[in-house]
Structure formats: C-alpha cells, structure tokens
Scaffold this motif. Structure first.
Motif, PDB file in Angstrom:
ATOM      1  N   ARG A  41      -0.166  -4.456  -4.114  1.00  0.00           N
ATOM      2  CA  ARG A  41       1.035  -3.627  -3.981  1.00  0.00           C
ATOM      3  C   ARG A  41       1.065  -2.927  -2.625  1.00  0.00           C
ATOM      4  NH1 ARG A  41       1.572   0.726  -7.385  1.00  0.00           N
ATOM      5  NH2 ARG A  41      -0.503   0.559  -8.265  1.00  0.00           N
ATOM      6  N   LEU A  42      -0.092  -2.420  -2.199  1.00  0.00           N
ATOM      7  CA  LEU A  42      -0.163  -1.756  -0.896  1.00  0.00           C
ATOM      8  C   LEU A  42       0.236  -2.711   0.215  1.00  0.00           C
ATOM      9  CD1 LEU A  42      -0.947   0.434   1.134  1.00  0.00           C
ATOM     10  CD2 LEU A  42      -3.331  -0.265   0.868  1.00  0.00           C
ATOM     11  N   LEU A  43      -0.282  -3.921   0.179  1.00  0.00           N
ATOM     12  CA  LEU A  43       0.054  -4.906   1.208  1.00  0.00           C
ATOM     13  C   LEU A  43       1.551  -5.198   1.209  1.00  0.00           C
ATOM     14  CD1 LEU A  43      -0.860  -6.913   3.376  1.00  0.00           C
ATOM     15  CD2 LEU A  43      -1.251  -8.587   1.551  1.00  0.00           C
ATOM     16  N   ALA A  44       2.133  -5.356   0.010  1.00  0.00           N
ATOM     17  CA  ALA A  44       3.555  -5.705  -0.083  1.00  0.00           C
ATOM     18  C   ALA A  44       4.444  -4.586   0.454  1.00  0.00           C
ATOM     19  CB  ALA A  44       3.912  -6.015  -1.538  1.00  0.00           C
ATOM     20  N   VAL A  45       4.193  -3.350   0.062  1.00  0.00           N
ATOM     21  CA  VAL A  45       5.076  -2.261   0.502  1.00  0.00           C
ATOM     22  C   VAL A  45       4.844  -1.918   1.972  1.00  0.00           C
ATOM     23  CG1 VAL A  45       5.418  -1.296  -1.788  1.00  0.00           C
ATOM     24  CG2 VAL A  45       3.495  -0.487  -0.421  1.00  0.00           C
ATOM     25  N   ARG A  46       3.625  -2.139   2.440  1.00  0.00           N
ATOM     26  CA  ARG A  46       3.372  -1.897   3.861  1.00  0.00           C
ATOM     27  C   ARG A  46       4.119  -2.924   4.716  1.00  0.00           C
ATOM     28  NH1 ARG A  46      -2.353  -0.176   6.565  1.00  0.00           N
ATOM     29  NH2 ARG A  46      -1.629  -0.064   8.717  1.00  0.00           N
ATOM     30  N   ILE A  47       4.060  -4.180   4.321  1.00  0.00           N
ATOM     31  CA  ILE A  47       4.775  -5.226   5.057  1.00  0.00           C
ATOM     32  C   ILE A  47       6.277  -4.958   5.033  1.00  0.00           C
ATOM     33  CG2 ILE A  47       5.424  -7.662   4.987  1.00  0.00           C
ATOM     34  CD1 ILE A  47       2.548  -8.290   4.144  1.00  0.00           C
ATOM     35  N   GLU A  48       6.804  -4.579   3.856  1.00  0.00           N
ATOM     36  CA  GLU A  48       8.242  -4.322   3.743  1.00  0.00           C
ATOM     37  C   GLU A  48       8.666  -3.173   4.653  1.00  0.00           C
ATOM     38  OE1 GLU A  48      11.545  -3.150   0.304  1.00  0.00           O
ATOM     39  OE2 GLU A  48       9.691  -4.186  -0.256  1.00  0.00           O
ATOM     40  N   GLY A  51      -2.888   4.709   2.220  1.00  0.00           N
ATOM     41  CA  GLY A  51      -1.450   4.870   2.433  1.00  0.00           C
ATOM     42  C   GLY A  51      -0.557   4.263   1.379  1.00  0.00           C
ATOM     43  N   LEU A  52      -1.087   3.954   0.185  1.00  0.00           N
ATOM     44  CA  LEU A  52      -0.271   3.303  -0.828  1.00  0.00           C
ATOM     45  C   LEU A  52       0.962   4.137  -1.181  1.00  0.00           C
ATOM     46  CD1 LEU A  52       0.347   1.184  -2.991  1.00  0.00           C
ATOM     47  CD2 LEU A  52      -1.262   2.357  -4.517  1.00  0.00           C
ATOM     48  N   PHE A  53       0.796   5.427  -1.437  1.00  0.00           N
ATOM     49  CA  PHE A  53       1.915   6.244  -1.893  1.00  0.00           C
ATOM     50  C   PHE A  53       2.923   6.477  -0.775  1.00  0.00           C
ATOM     51  CE2 PHE A  53      -1.870   7.665  -4.402  1.00  0.00           C
ATOM     52  CZ  PHE A  53      -1.544   6.944  -5.542  1.00  0.00           C
ATOM     53  N   PHE A  54       2.429   6.631   0.445  1.00  0.00           N
ATOM     54  CA  PHE A  54       3.313   6.788   1.602  1.00  0.00           C
ATOM     55  C   PHE A  54       4.190   5.551   1.798  1.00  0.00           C
ATOM     56  CE2 PHE A  54       3.533   5.576   6.180  1.00  0.00           C
ATOM     57  CZ  PHE A  54       4.515   6.466   6.581  1.00  0.00           C
ATOM     58  N   TYR A  55       3.573   4.375   1.861  1.00  0.00           N
ATOM     59  CA  TYR A  55       4.344   3.152   2.084  1.00  0.00           C
ATOM     60  C   TYR A  55       5.231   2.820   0.890  1.00  0.00           C
ATOM     61  CZ  TYR A  55       1.812   2.083   6.383  1.00  0.00           C
ATOM     62  OH  TYR A  55       1.305   2.124   7.664  1.00  0.00           O
ATOM     63  N   ARG A  82      15.619   9.230   7.101  1.00  0.00           N
ATOM     64  CA  ARG A  82      16.032   9.240   8.510  1.00  0.00           C
ATOM     65  C   ARG A  82      14.951   8.727   9.453  1.00  0.00           C
ATOM     66  NH1 ARG A  82      21.455   9.358   8.681  1.00  0.00           N
ATOM     67  NH2 ARG A  82      22.198  10.770   7.065  1.00  0.00           N
ATOM     68  N   ASP A  83      13.681   8.884   9.081  1.00  0.00           N
ATOM     69  CA  ASP A  83      12.616   8.448   9.984  1.00  0.00           C
ATOM     70  C   ASP A  83      11.340   8.237   9.185  1.00  0.00           C
ATOM     71  OD1 ASP A  83      11.409   7.687  12.326  1.00  0.00           O
ATOM     72  OD2 ASP A  83      11.432   9.663  13.265  1.00  0.00           O
ATOM     73  N   VAL A  84      10.495   7.368   9.703  1.00  0.00           N
ATOM     74  CA  VAL A  84       9.174   7.084   9.130  1.00  0.00           C
ATOM     75  C   VAL A  84       8.172   7.189  10.270  1.00  0.00           C
ATOM     76  CG1 VAL A  84       7.708   5.385   7.974  1.00  0.00           C
ATOM     77  CG2 VAL A  84      10.147   5.520   7.406  1.00  0.00           C
ATOM     78  N   HIS A  85       7.195   8.091  10.144  1.00  0.00           N
ATOM     79  CA  HIS A  85       6.192   8.275  11.184  1.00  0.00           C
ATOM     80  C   HIS A  85       4.869   7.743  10.667  1.00  0.00           C
ATOM     81  CE1 HIS A  85       3.821  10.207  14.361  1.00  0.00           C
ATOM     82  NE2 HIS A  85       4.961  10.338  15.011  1.00  0.00           N
ATOM     83  N   LEU A  86       4.510   6.531  11.141  1.00  0.00           N
ATOM     84  CA  LEU A  86       3.326   5.861  10.606  1.00  0.00           C
ATOM     85  C   LEU A  86       2.038   6.581  10.967  1.00  0.00           C
ATOM     86  CD1 LEU A  86       4.246   2.120  11.338  1.00  0.00           C
ATOM     87  CD2 LEU A  86       4.662   3.429   9.261  1.00  0.00           C
ATOM     88  N   ALA A  87       1.940   7.118  12.178  1.00  0.00           N
ATOM     89  CA  ALA A  87       0.689   7.725  12.634  1.00  0.00           C
ATOM     90  C   ALA A  87       0.287   8.929  11.781  1.00  0.00           C
ATOM     91  CB  ALA A  87       0.802   8.128  14.102  1.00  0.00           C
ATOM     92  N   THR A  88       1.267   9.741  11.401  1.00  0.00           N
ATOM     93  CA  THR A  88       0.965  10.938  10.607  1.00  0.00           C
ATOM     94  C   THR A  88       1.305  10.760   9.135  1.00  0.00           C
ATOM     95  OG1 THR A  88       3.153  11.866  11.083  1.00  0.00           O
ATOM     96  CG2 THR A  88       1.356  12.448  12.575  1.00  0.00           C
TER      97      THR A  88
END
Length: 297
Positions: free
Chosen positions: A24-31, A137-141, A160-166
């Motif tokens: 699931r983590l891989l799928a939502v991260r890729i999306e 990062g499962l819940f974030f992604y 409005r925005d997604v900040h991957l680093a933080t």
C-alpha cells in the motif's frame, strides 16, 4: 496474469508480515509522486464555499497577507491564534489539548488560508508496525493520494501543496465545528480533553456514547448528506476507515458538511480494497445508520 494465479499470489503475499502495508505504501507513494510530476497542483480550483480567505483574518490588516502561521489546532480540532488580533476569530476555548500523531497549524501560504498537516509519528503505545510505517510515510502519502483523488468534490477541502521533505500537506482551511464538537456543546463528554484527566483518552465506551447521542439528536438532520459524501468518495475509489463524528465538519458560512481526514483511507487499486471498502461501509452504518450495498457508488 491469470486471475487464479493472481489471487494465489495475493494470498501468499498476505502471509508475509508487513507486506500488505508495504504494498500500500508503494502504491500511494507512486500515485502521489506521479501527480506532482504531472503538475496536478498547478491547477487552482476555487476553494469550497466555507473556506477562509486572507481577508477574513483580522491580523492581515495589520501585518499583510504574507506567508506565516496564524493558529495552532489542538487534538480536539480547536484553534489557538498566534496574533492577538486573531484571538476573537479563532479561539473558542482557553485550554489546549496537545496533538498525538501530527501537528496542525492554520497558515497563510501563497495567497490561501491553509491547514498545514505535518506528520510526526505515532503515540508511544502504538504497535511497532505502526511506528515503522509512519516513519516510512504511509499515512502521509495515503492522505496525499486520497486528497488528490478527491480534489474536485465540493465536500472535501482542496489540497493546495504537498511538501515531501517535511511530510507536510497544505489543505484549504474550512472554519466550522465538527459533529463531535456540536455534541460537546450540548453537554456530552466526548472530547479528548474531557477524558485525558481520567486517563481514558482511548475509552471504547466513548464511541457508543457519541453514536447514541448523534442518533438521538442531529442524526436525521445530517444522515442523507453524509451518505451523499460517502457515495461520492467511494465513486473515486476512496474509502475512509477513520469514521467518526470528529471527521465531519459543519461549515460555518453555509452549514455544508465536509469530510476532513484521510490518512487511514483505503484506496482502490491497493491490496484488499474490497475488504476495506466493506469495513468502511460497516463503520458508516455503525456511526451514521447508513446502509450502502453494492460498493457505495
């Protein structure tokens, strides 16, 4: 792939500890990353009608509309202003209940009033798996992918925005009160701040009290509108599993309802979606008295 072979493979993978969550983590991260690369967030849909604008914020007249933190949101969803001029606008109680899994702030960002949701981890008593996948990062992604799928719905605040680093999400701030807060205003002891002094923050009996109070009070007023929201989310392949009164917000300006939490949603295309969709419908039936046969769409 042969359907029988695929089913056998899926069943085999389920037996591997953590494989389901990892997939699931891989799928939502890729999306999420694909959406960012496609510059989906460059599109600027209008905010929902109950979203706050910079002109609504009292301190903007003094400090201007530049980017800054306006308020902190606590565990029960109440706001606490940073600037004294904004206290009458935001503050509705004096005592703050610290958040457990993420930090929520109302911010001015690029001309929008947003909730900045920054994921920080799990409570100490959470399982080792929960700590691990939170760290990855499962819940974030998961929430980012859900909000991107739902960005055109009138019942979900716009991302409005997604900040991957933080690991921070920026979502339009809708001012109002949750169905849970509305029950609390009637005198029901259902907020975290009510239970914390008793050491009962995770009291399972609270759910029963909330459900019964809602059914005896506001249930008939909101049931049809909640069903409409749920069906619209399901039609886009999103099935929130954190179903509760505290995740349904009543907009202050129009009285419209908004769903506001997706970190634990099931997404179509990820493992065991149909099972999780059924679980979602069971929860919706339990909390709101809704029956959604046939996948809810």
């Amino acid at each position: 792939m042969n359907p029988e072979l695929r089913r056998a493979l899926d069943q085999g993978l389920r037996r591997v500890p953590g494989m389901d969550a990892a997939t699931r983590l891989l799928a939502v991260r890729i999306e999420t990353v694909r959406a960012l690369l496609a510059r989906r967030l460059d599109e600027n849909p209008l905010p929902v009608p109950d979203a706050v604008t910079p002109s609504d914020i009292p301190s903007v007249a003094e400090l201007g509309p530049g980017d800054r933190v306006l308020a902190e949101l606590d565990q029960d969803g109440f706001a606490f202003a940073i600037h004294p001029a904004d206290v009458p606008f935001f503050n509705r109680r004096s005592e703050k209940m610290p958040r457990l899994r993420y930090r929520l702030h109302v911010v001015l960002r690029r001309g929008y009033v947003c909730v900045r949701k920054r994921f920080i981890g799990q409570p100490r008593n959470a399982s080792l798996d929960a700590h691990l996948f939170s760290l990855l990062g499962l819940f974030f992604y998961n929430e980012a992918a859900s909000l991107l799928r739902l960005r055109d719905l009138p019942s979900v605040p716009r991302i409005r925005d997604v900040h991957l680093a933080t690991r921070a999400l920026f979502i339009d701030y809708v001012r109002g009160k949750t169905l849970q807060q509305q029950l609390a205003e009637r005198g029901e002891k259902v907020l975290d701040i009510d239970l914390a002094p008793l050491g009962q923050l995770f009291d399972p009996d609270r759910d029963r009290r909330e459900i019964e109070a809602f059914a005896q009070g506001e249930g008939d007023d909101y049931r049809d509108r909640v069903e409409e929201i749920v069906r619209a989310m399901n039609a886009r392949g999103v099935a929130p599993l954190d179903v509760k009164l505290g995740n349904v917000l009543i907009g202050e300006k129009t009285g419209a309802l908004y769903w506001i939490d997706f970190e634990r949603a099931a997404l179509e295309g990820t493992p065991r979606y149909r099972e999780r969709l059924a679980e979602h419908h069971d929860l919706v039936n339990r909390w709101f008295g809704l029956s959604l046969p046939g996948g809810g769409a």
